[in-house]
Design a protein around this motif. Sequence first.
Motif, PDB file in Angstrom:
ATOM      1  N   ILE A  42       2.239   5.255   5.384  1.00  0.00           N
ATOM      2  CA  ILE A  42       2.001   5.910   6.669  1.00  0.00           C
ATOM      3  C   ILE A  42       2.599   7.317   6.664  1.00  0.00           C
ATOM      4  O   ILE A  42       1.955   8.286   7.047  1.00  0.00           O
ATOM      5  CB  ILE A  42       2.622   5.090   7.820  1.00  0.00           C
ATOM      6  N   GLN A  43       3.849   7.408   6.199  1.00  0.00           N
ATOM      7  CA  GLN A  43       4.576   8.671   6.280  1.00  0.00           C
ATOM      8  C   GLN A  43       4.074   9.729   5.293  1.00  0.00           C
ATOM      9  O   GLN A  43       3.954  10.907   5.654  1.00  0.00           O
ATOM     10  CB  GLN A  43       6.063   8.434   6.012  1.00  0.00           C
ATOM     11  N   SER A  44       3.812   9.312   4.047  1.00  0.00           N
ATOM     12  CA  SER A  44       3.491  10.310   3.028  1.00  0.00           C
ATOM     13  C   SER A  44       2.767   9.684   1.838  1.00  0.00           C
ATOM     14  O   SER A  44       3.358   9.469   0.776  1.00  0.00           O
ATOM     15  CB  SER A  44       4.785  10.987   2.548  1.00  0.00           C
ATOM     16  N   PRO A  45       1.480   9.409   1.973  1.00  0.00           N
ATOM     17  CA  PRO A  45       0.724   8.823   0.859  1.00  0.00           C
ATOM     18  C   PRO A  45       0.763   9.670  -0.407  1.00  0.00           C
ATOM     19  O   PRO A  45       0.752   9.126  -1.513  1.00  0.00           O
ATOM     20  CB  PRO A  45      -0.702   8.731   1.420  1.00  0.00           C
ATOM     21  N   ASP A  46       0.808  10.997  -0.243  1.00  0.00           N
ATOM     22  CA  ASP A  46       0.852  11.874  -1.420  1.00  0.00           C
ATOM     23  C   ASP A  46       2.110  11.629  -2.257  1.00  0.00           C
ATOM     24  O   ASP A  46       2.085  11.759  -3.485  1.00  0.00           O
ATOM     25  CB  ASP A  46       0.790  13.344  -1.005  1.00  0.00           C
ATOM     26  N   THR A  47       3.203  11.282  -1.570  1.00  0.00           N
ATOM     27  CA  THR A  47       4.448  10.992  -2.291  1.00  0.00           C
ATOM     28  C   THR A  47       4.285   9.739  -3.136  1.00  0.00           C
ATOM     29  O   THR A  47       4.816   9.648  -4.248  1.00  0.00           O
ATOM     30  CB  THR A  47       5.613  10.822  -1.304  1.00  0.00           C
ATOM     31  N   VAL A  48       3.564   8.759  -2.628  1.00  0.00           N
ATOM     32  CA  VAL A  48       3.283   7.537  -3.383  1.00  0.00           C
ATOM     33  C   VAL A  48       2.556   7.895  -4.679  1.00  0.00           C
ATOM     34  O   VAL A  48       2.913   7.423  -5.770  1.00  0.00           O
ATOM     35  CB  VAL A  48       2.445   6.558  -2.539  1.00  0.00           C
ATOM     36  N   GLN A  69       5.543  -5.025   0.276  1.00  0.00           N
ATOM     37  CA  GLN A  69       5.867  -5.388   1.668  1.00  0.00           C
ATOM     38  C   GLN A  69       4.650  -5.219   2.585  1.00  0.00           C
ATOM     39  O   GLN A  69       4.772  -5.351   3.798  1.00  0.00           O
ATOM     40  CB  GLN A  69       7.018  -4.511   2.168  1.00  0.00           C
ATOM     41  N   ALA A  70       3.485  -4.969   1.979  1.00  0.00           N
ATOM     42  CA  ALA A  70       2.323  -4.579   2.780  1.00  0.00           C
ATOM     43  C   ALA A  70       1.426  -5.751   3.134  1.00  0.00           C
ATOM     44  O   ALA A  70       0.203  -5.647   3.096  1.00  0.00           O
ATOM     45  CB  ALA A  70       1.521  -3.505   2.042  1.00  0.00           C
ATOM     46  N   ASN A  71       2.008  -6.872   3.507  1.00  0.00           N
ATOM     47  CA  ASN A  71       1.200  -7.955   4.039  1.00  0.00           C
ATOM     48  C   ASN A  71       0.694  -7.545   5.421  1.00  0.00           C
ATOM     49  O   ASN A  71       1.445  -6.944   6.204  1.00  0.00           O
ATOM     50  CB  ASN A  71       2.031  -9.236   4.139  1.00  0.00           C
ATOM     51  N   PRO A  72      -0.565  -7.829   5.739  1.00  0.00           N
ATOM     52  CA  PRO A  72      -1.071  -7.430   7.060  1.00  0.00           C
ATOM     53  C   PRO A  72      -0.186  -7.885   8.213  1.00  0.00           C
ATOM     54  O   PRO A  72      -0.032  -7.162   9.208  1.00  0.00           O
ATOM     55  CB  PRO A  72      -2.451  -8.092   7.114  1.00  0.00           C
ATOM     56  N   LYS A  73       0.414  -9.070   8.090  1.00  0.00           N
ATOM     57  CA  LYS A  73       1.257  -9.561   9.177  1.00  0.00           C
ATOM     58  C   LYS A  73       2.508  -8.706   9.343  1.00  0.00           C
ATOM     59  O   LYS A  73       3.021  -8.540  10.462  1.00  0.00           O
ATOM     60  CB  LYS A  73       1.634 -11.019   8.931  1.00  0.00           C
ATOM     61  N   GLN A  84      -5.925  -1.127  10.777  1.00  0.00           N
ATOM     62  CA  GLN A  84      -5.140  -0.098  10.085  1.00  0.00           C
ATOM     63  C   GLN A  84      -4.312  -0.721   8.956  1.00  0.00           C
ATOM     64  O   GLN A  84      -4.117  -0.094   7.908  1.00  0.00           O
ATOM     65  CB  GLN A  84      -4.229   0.650  11.046  1.00  0.00           C
ATOM     66  N   ALA A  85      -3.852  -1.937   9.163  1.00  0.00           N
ATOM     67  CA  ALA A  85      -3.070  -2.616   8.121  1.00  0.00           C
ATOM     68  C   ALA A  85      -3.880  -2.726   6.833  1.00  0.00           C
ATOM     69  O   ALA A  85      -3.378  -2.425   5.735  1.00  0.00           O
ATOM     70  CB  ALA A  85      -2.642  -3.994   8.603  1.00  0.00           C
ATOM     71  N   PHE A  86      -5.113  -3.145   6.957  1.00  0.00           N
ATOM     72  CA  PHE A  86      -5.973  -3.266   5.775  1.00  0.00           C
ATOM     73  C   PHE A  86      -6.282  -1.889   5.182  1.00  0.00           C
ATOM     74  O   PHE A  86      -6.344  -1.729   3.954  1.00  0.00           O
ATOM     75  CB  PHE A  86      -7.265  -4.000   6.123  1.00  0.00           C
ATOM     76  N   GLN A  87      -6.431  -0.892   6.030  1.00  0.00           N
ATOM     77  CA  GLN A  87      -6.681   0.469   5.537  1.00  0.00           C
ATOM     78  C   GLN A  87      -5.483   1.000   4.748  1.00  0.00           C
ATOM     79  O   GLN A  87      -5.650   1.740   3.770  1.00  0.00           O
ATOM     80  CB  GLN A  87      -7.011   1.392   6.711  1.00  0.00           C
ATOM     81  N   LEU A  88      -4.283   0.599   5.139  1.00  0.00           N
ATOM     82  CA  LEU A  88      -3.088   1.039   4.422  1.00  0.00           C
ATOM     83  C   LEU A  88      -2.996   0.376   3.044  1.00  0.00           C
ATOM     84  O   LEU A  88      -2.530   0.997   2.080  1.00  0.00           O
ATOM     85  CB  LEU A  88      -1.836   0.747   5.249  1.00  0.00           C
ATOM     86  N   ILE A  89      -3.451  -0.863   2.935  1.00  0.00           N
ATOM     87  CA  ILE A  89      -3.542  -1.492   1.614  1.00  0.00           C
ATOM     88  C   ILE A  89      -4.539  -0.714   0.751  1.00  0.00           C
ATOM     89  O   ILE A  89      -4.291  -0.458  -0.439  1.00  0.00           O
ATOM     90  CB  ILE A  89      -3.949  -2.971   1.744  1.00  0.00           C
ATOM     91  N   ASP A  90      -5.645  -0.306   1.363  1.00  0.00           N
ATOM     92  CA  ASP A  90      -6.628   0.518   0.652  1.00  0.00           C
ATOM     93  C   ASP A  90      -5.971   1.796   0.125  1.00  0.00           C
ATOM     94  O   ASP A  90      -6.190   2.194  -1.028  1.00  0.00           O
ATOM     95  CB  ASP A  90      -7.781   0.907   1.580  1.00  0.00           C
TER      96      ASP A  90
END
Length: 302
Positions: A42-48, A69-73, A84-90
């Motif tokens: 969320i904060q900085s995908p480019d850093t990832v 730690q990216a379980n949708p729950k 958005q949770a699933f989009q963050l896994i993407d």
Amino acid sequence: MTQFNELLVKDKTIILDGGFGSELEKRAIDLDNNLWSASALIQSPDTVKEIHQDYLNSGAEILITDTYQANPKTFTNAGISEEQAFQLIDVAVQQAKAAIKASHNSAVVAGSVGPYGAFLANGAEYTGDYSLSSAEYKAFHRPQIARLIANDVDLIALETLPNFEEAKALAELLQDEFPLIDAYFSFSTEAGDHLWDGTKLSEAVAYFEPYQQIKAIGINCTAPENILIALGNIVPNTTKKVIVYPNAGEIYDPISKAWLTKSGPINWQQLVPVWQEAGADIIGGCCRTSPTDIKAIYQAAK
């Protein structure tokens, strides 16, 4: 043959990447929340992506996605919508793949899945002190695994597993519902002889021998001094590739969410050949290890 299987059949030690949360902290990403390293999505995908690239440049051949730690729950409990949770896994998978493309590298992408204990955010991945039914474990993990597979990861990395019953449920889930994806299982152990829930490591390893999808099995996030003991319990009980990726040997306090001790330099040049001789096929680092450590592991292994 999948790209991961092509990597496995090569007669050489395979290099895994290293710690992620500590690298994010070095870049001033705030991880003081239940999302932990996944909050960087969320904060900085480019850093990832940058961290993935650092590991590639250090010799890593397997990149683990920032989805431990990216379980949708976990996301929905933090007030984020399920969509958005699933989009963050993407995003997590996309950043790993983008790093590989930018580096002109042939590394493979392992979709990280942490245990239910990680979701509890109370250090339970280091105790195994929780209990759900097999159906409940499957219901918890199914959405994340399905989304990682939909993003075309090369394999699923089931990491830091402290609870034998949960591991059994995960193996059944993969076999029954996701039979085409490769995986590795990596257990959490205090001293290299038992899972945190008390199950003998040797027995846990032997139990999963019939599961063909599980291409590698081993341990992670234990101190380097426990690896040789663990290998003695793993290697005689499996024909699969053996994976080990220790942390930096520091002590973590799950209440304060802080590392209480500092480790000195790790002599990878000395340790890695010993682990290779003892049967380790895939070697990397976990919490508090860095690209510098992975480069040293790569140099020692090669």
